[in-house]
Design a protein around this motif. Sequence first.
Motif, short mmCIF file in Angstrom:
data_model
loop_
_atom_site.label_atom_id
_atom_site.label_comp_id
_atom_site.label_asym_id
_atom_site.label_seq_id
_atom_site.Cartn_x
_atom_site.Cartn_y
_atom_site.Cartn_z
N UNK A 1 0.84 -1.20 0.00
CA UNK A 1 0.00 0.00 0.00
C UNK A 1 0.87 1.25 0.00
N UNK A 2 0.58 2.18 -0.90
CA UNK A 2 1.36 3.41 -0.98
C UNK A 2 0.78 4.52 -0.13
N UNK A 3 -0.53 4.59 -0.06
CA UNK A 3 -1.19 5.67 0.69
C UNK A 3 -1.54 5.21 2.09
N UNK A 4 -0.56 4.68 2.76
CA UNK A 4 -0.74 4.23 4.14
C UNK A 4 0.61 4.29 4.82
N UNK A 5 0.64 4.68 6.09
CA UNK A 5 1.91 4.78 6.80
C UNK A 5 1.72 4.47 8.27
N UNK A 6 2.85 4.30 8.96
CA UNK A 6 2.82 4.01 10.39
C UNK A 6 3.66 5.01 11.17
N UNK A 7 3.85 6.20 10.62
CA UNK A 7 4.65 7.21 11.30
C UNK A 7 3.95 7.68 12.58
N UNK A 8 4.74 7.78 13.64
CA UNK A 8 4.18 8.24 14.91
C UNK A 8 3.67 9.67 14.77
N UNK A 9 2.50 9.91 15.31
CA UNK A 9 1.87 11.22 15.18
C UNK A 9 0.81 11.26 14.11
N UNK A 10 0.84 10.26 13.22
CA UNK A 10 -0.14 10.19 12.15
C UNK A 10 -0.93 8.88 12.19
N UNK A 11 -0.66 8.06 13.19
CA UNK A 11 -1.28 6.74 13.27
C UNK A 11 -1.95 6.55 14.63
N UNK A 12 -3.17 6.03 14.59
CA UNK A 12 -3.88 5.67 15.82
C UNK A 12 -3.57 4.20 16.11
N UNK A 13 -2.40 3.96 16.64
CA UNK A 13 -1.94 2.58 16.91
C UNK A 13 -2.86 1.93 17.94
N UNK A 14 -3.39 0.75 17.61
CA UNK A 14 -4.38 0.11 18.47
C UNK A 14 -3.81 -0.26 19.84
N UNK A 15 -2.49 -0.46 19.92
CA UNK A 15 -1.89 -0.80 21.20
C UNK A 15 -1.92 0.31 22.22
N UNK A 16 -2.24 1.52 21.79
CA UNK A 16 -2.36 2.65 22.72
C UNK A 16 -3.66 2.59 23.53
N UNK B 1 -6.82 -3.62 21.81
CA UNK B 1 -5.79 -4.62 21.54
C UNK B 1 -5.36 -5.29 22.85
N UNK B 2 -5.72 -6.54 23.01
CA UNK B 2 -5.40 -7.26 24.24
C UNK B 2 -4.07 -7.99 24.16
N UNK B 3 -3.49 -8.10 22.97
CA UNK B 3 -2.27 -8.87 22.81
C UNK B 3 -1.06 -8.00 22.48
N UNK B 4 -1.18 -7.14 21.48
CA UNK B 4 -0.05 -6.32 21.03
C UNK B 4 -0.22 -4.91 21.57
N UNK B 5 0.08 -4.72 22.83
CA UNK B 5 -0.11 -3.44 23.49
C UNK B 5 1.15 -2.60 23.39
N UNK B 6 1.00 -1.31 23.62
CA UNK B 6 2.12 -0.38 23.52
C UNK B 6 3.12 -0.58 24.65
N UNK B 7 4.39 -0.39 24.32
CA UNK B 7 5.44 -0.44 25.33
C UNK B 7 5.79 0.96 25.81
N UNK B 8 5.01 1.97 25.39
CA UNK B 8 5.28 3.35 25.76
C UNK B 8 4.21 3.92 26.70
N UNK B 9 2.96 3.94 26.22
CA UNK B 9 1.88 4.54 27.01
C UNK B 9 0.54 4.03 26.51
#
Length: 268
Positions: free
Chosen positions: A90-105, A110-118
């Motif tokens: 996919x070209x029009x998709x990214x995982x840059x911090x600040x532009x992504x609502x990461x489910x681990x947050x 997300x019960x399995x792959x949780x954030x290691x930050x906050x």
Amino acid sequence: MGIAFIGLADFLSLGYLRRFNWFAKIYWPVHRVISILTLSRFYRPIYYGVVTHFNKWALFLFLLVFTFVSIAGAGSIANTTYSGESFSQLELWGSNQGYTAYSGYYDDQNKDKFSTRAQIPSDIITGDVLRLFVVANITSEDAMLERMPLDSLEEVYPDTTGAALKLMIISDFYKIEIDDNSVPIDRWFFHYKAHTKQRGYLAYIDIGTLNEGSHMLKVSGPKERYSSAFAIIPFYKDVALTDFPSRRADESEKSDPDFQPKPFGIRD
């Protein structure tokens, strides 16, 4: 770590240090331990075969570069949170911090792959209090104690408990912002999150003055040490009246032209 470092030096130098009799006698038990831990009996014959067919200096440089690249890669993987698959066409998709609502947050996604930050409870917050959990880690703790040594605080505040002094260090280290505006934290708490098995620090943030809509929560450290934030978490504050039945009832009563406020203490 000390044993591993000595073993790494011996591996990169192709056994050069073992040529010294005095060092070989001391190093022999360490070498045996490293051999067992790394299962060297499986790779050592191949390793010796490669050594005898290639220039030792070239092999040394290759091992040196390979080791540093491996360490850097492992550190990057351990400290980076990925959103979805790491590789995609996919070209029009990214995982840059600040532009992504990461489910681990978000605790509810997300019960399995949780954030290691906050982490926060959800990406949609319906109340006026936001619960923030910041994950503790050794790297940040070392930076905290370097910035504000515990023994120095004990001298300044001799009557303060050790737990309170630690919380002072944590409060001084972490900077919390919402929409680039600094948010004061009244008090931090030590917290163990059972379902993620993480130790960390818990804070309650008053978001009663925030308008309905999207907002960005940022958790960062001292600017002089960290160029980027630890976590950038988007969330939506929902203040719809359907979420507050009591408020809806009050406003519907006030919209009635015949509504008269009841004296205090008189109930229907």
